[in-house]
Scaffold this active site. Structure first.
Site, PDB file in Angstrom:
ATOM      1  N   SER A  63      19.729 117.050 -46.736  1.00  0.00           N
ATOM      2  CA  SER A  63      20.259 115.767 -47.689  1.00  0.00           C
ATOM      3  C   SER A  63      21.609 115.787 -47.702  1.00  0.00           C
ATOM      4  CB  SER A  63      19.811 116.133 -49.221  1.00  0.00           C
ATOM      5  OG  SER A  63      18.780 115.309 -49.385  1.00  0.00           O
ATOM      6  N   LYS A  66      23.118 112.769 -46.361  1.00  0.00           N
ATOM      7  CA  LYS A  66      23.287 111.597 -47.299  1.00  0.00           C
ATOM      8  C   LYS A  66      24.752 111.230 -47.579  1.00  0.00           C
ATOM      9  CE  LYS A  66      18.675 111.888 -49.245  1.00  0.00           C
ATOM     10  NZ  LYS A  66      18.016 112.858 -48.870  1.00  0.00           N
ATOM     11  N   TYR A 188      17.148 107.809 -40.381  1.00  0.00           N
ATOM     12  CA  TYR A 188      17.120 108.672 -41.464  1.00  0.00           C
ATOM     13  C   TYR A 188      16.620 110.220 -41.143  1.00  0.00           C
ATOM     14  CZ  TYR A 188      15.739 110.827 -46.067  1.00  0.00           C
ATOM     15  OH  TYR A 188      15.344 111.657 -47.104  1.00  0.00           O
ATOM     16  N   TYR A 240      20.495 117.016 -56.936  1.00  0.00           N
ATOM     17  CA  TYR A 240      19.107 116.620 -57.384  1.00  0.00           C
ATOM     18  C   TYR A 240      19.191 116.517 -58.895  1.00  0.00           C
ATOM     19  CZ  TYR A 240      17.972 118.182 -52.472  1.00  0.00           C
ATOM     20  OH  TYR A 240      18.158 118.330 -51.223  1.00  0.00           O
ATOM     21  N   VAL A 258      17.605 120.618 -48.659  1.00  0.00           N
ATOM     22  CA  VAL A 258      16.492 121.618 -48.878  1.00  0.00           C
ATOM     23  C   VAL A 258      16.449 122.558 -47.466  1.00  0.00           C
ATOM     24  CG1 VAL A 258      15.133 120.286 -50.264  1.00  0.00           C
ATOM     25  CG2 VAL A 258      14.981 119.998 -47.636  1.00  0.00           C
TER      26      VAL A 258
HETATM   27  N1  GLU Z   1      14.133 115.381 -45.422  1.00  0.00           N
HETATM   28  C1  GLU Z   1      13.871 115.349 -46.440  1.00  0.00           C
HETATM   29  C2  GLU Z   1      13.340 114.339 -47.173  1.00  0.00           C
HETATM   30  O1  GLU Z   1      13.523 113.144 -46.644  1.00  0.00           O
HETATM   31  C3  GLU Z   1      15.296 115.540 -47.136  1.00  0.00           C
HETATM   32  C4  GLU Z   1      15.066 116.380 -48.230  1.00  0.00           C
HETATM   33  C5  GLU Z   1      16.471 116.935 -48.891  1.00  0.00           C
HETATM   34  O2  GLU Z   1      17.182 117.806 -48.192  1.00  0.00           O
HETATM   35  O3  GLU Z   1      16.632 116.519 -50.111  1.00  0.00           O
HETATM   36  O4  GLU Z   1      12.361 114.464 -47.923  1.00  0.00           O
END
Ligand code: GLU
Length: 304
Positions: A63, A66, A188, A240, A258
């Protein structure tokens, strides 16, 4: 400040924290990562770097990517992006469908999965080679042309990515996804699978500690205004639904993934990336959060 001594000191102090969290296991490639891996890199706006442990070993940034997608989407779309994605903390798990339904397909922020699907869709809508563009962007930011997508991770993200498919179709049904679902998800899943070391990641975020300009090359990577905004969204949405507790304990803009990485920005001073794969119940690196808490406490550096 003697950051090296501080990192070594913190490295010793957190030893007793290992073994209490759980490595991400939603895909086999992440479940295999040795839980005791542990690295830290600090990059300062003066151009100095301080490293500890497995700081040069690439890990799955997940993430954290992002932030790169948001930065590219803002560059392409400008403030109009905010009509398609909000900038408030979600208070829900990062992959929640319920909230997206209640809020009619407008994701709460760009750092939950649904929001990142919108920023990635934006990039794909401008650029047929978005996957390549993203990779080149990250290589440029980290000054490391060797940064790669981990194809095995990307493939398993796809194989186990049912919820992300569901979320994308849901966004599409609300008219909030411009491109083909498969095309958006391909980019993604790859961006989640970027393999970067703590040093790559700290370098890639250093411009955000320097009003958008690389202190190394002097290149303006993002305008100062955008750097401020990206930092603000990290502060309010980057961890989060533990973001309040993190702000309370650590007090800096940061983004976790994660894969066990957390990267933080102390504006005007430095960027710092920690990697320790054992996660807490919410999905943040347990040791990583502790390291950052000790770092801002010992250095007395935070945004507050
Ligand atoms: N690849 C994870 C997903 O799309 C991203 C998780 C993360 O690091 O929040 O569920």
């Amino acid at each position: 400040m003697n950051y090296q001594r501080i990192l070594e000191n913190i490295g010793q102090q957190v030893q007793r924290e290992f073994g209490k969290g759980k490595v991400a296991d939603y895909i086999p490639a992440l479940a295999r990562v040795p839980p005791k891996k542990f690295g830290i890199t600090v990059a300062t706006v003066e151009g100095d770097e301080f490293r500890f442990g497995d700081s040069e070993e690439p890990f799955s940034i997940q993430s954290i990517s992002k932030v790169f997608a948001l930065s590219l989407a803002l560059k392409l779309e400008g403030a109009k992006l905010w009509t398609r994605v909000g900038r408030e903390p979600s208070g829900n798990p990062y992959n929640s469908l319920v909230q997206l339904e209640k809020e009619r397909g407008i994701p709460r922020n760009p750092f939950i999965n649904a929001g990142a699907l919108v920023t990635t869709d934006t990039v794909v809508s401008y650029d047929q080679n978005a996957g390549r563009t993203m990779l080149e962007y990250v290589r440029h930011l980290s000054q490391n042309p060797a940064v790669q997508y981990d194809e095995e991770v990307a493939m398993s993200e796809k194989e186990y990515g049912h919820l992300n498919f569901a979320m994308s179709y849901f966004l599409k049904s609300h008219g909030n996804l411009r491109c083909n679902v498969e095309d958006v998800l391909d980019v993604y899943f790859h961006q989640c699978a970027l393999a970067m070391s703590c040093t790559d990641t700290a370098r890639a975020f250093l411009h955000l500690a320097n009003r958008g300009t690389s202190p190394i090359s002097g290149e303006k990577l993002v305008p100062a205004r955008r750097a401020k905004r990206i930092n603000a969204v990290m502060l309010t949405c980057g961890l989060y639904d533990a973001v309040g507790n993190f702000a309370y304990r650590v007090g800096i803009p940061a983004k976790s993934g994660v894969g066990g990485g957390i990267v933080g920005v102390i504006p005007g001073v430095l960027s710092i990336c920690v990697w320790s794969p054992e996660l807490d119940a919410i999905g943040n690196s347990r040791v990583g959060a502790k390291v950052l808490e000790l770092f801002t406490t010992k250095t007395k550096l935070s945004v507050f």
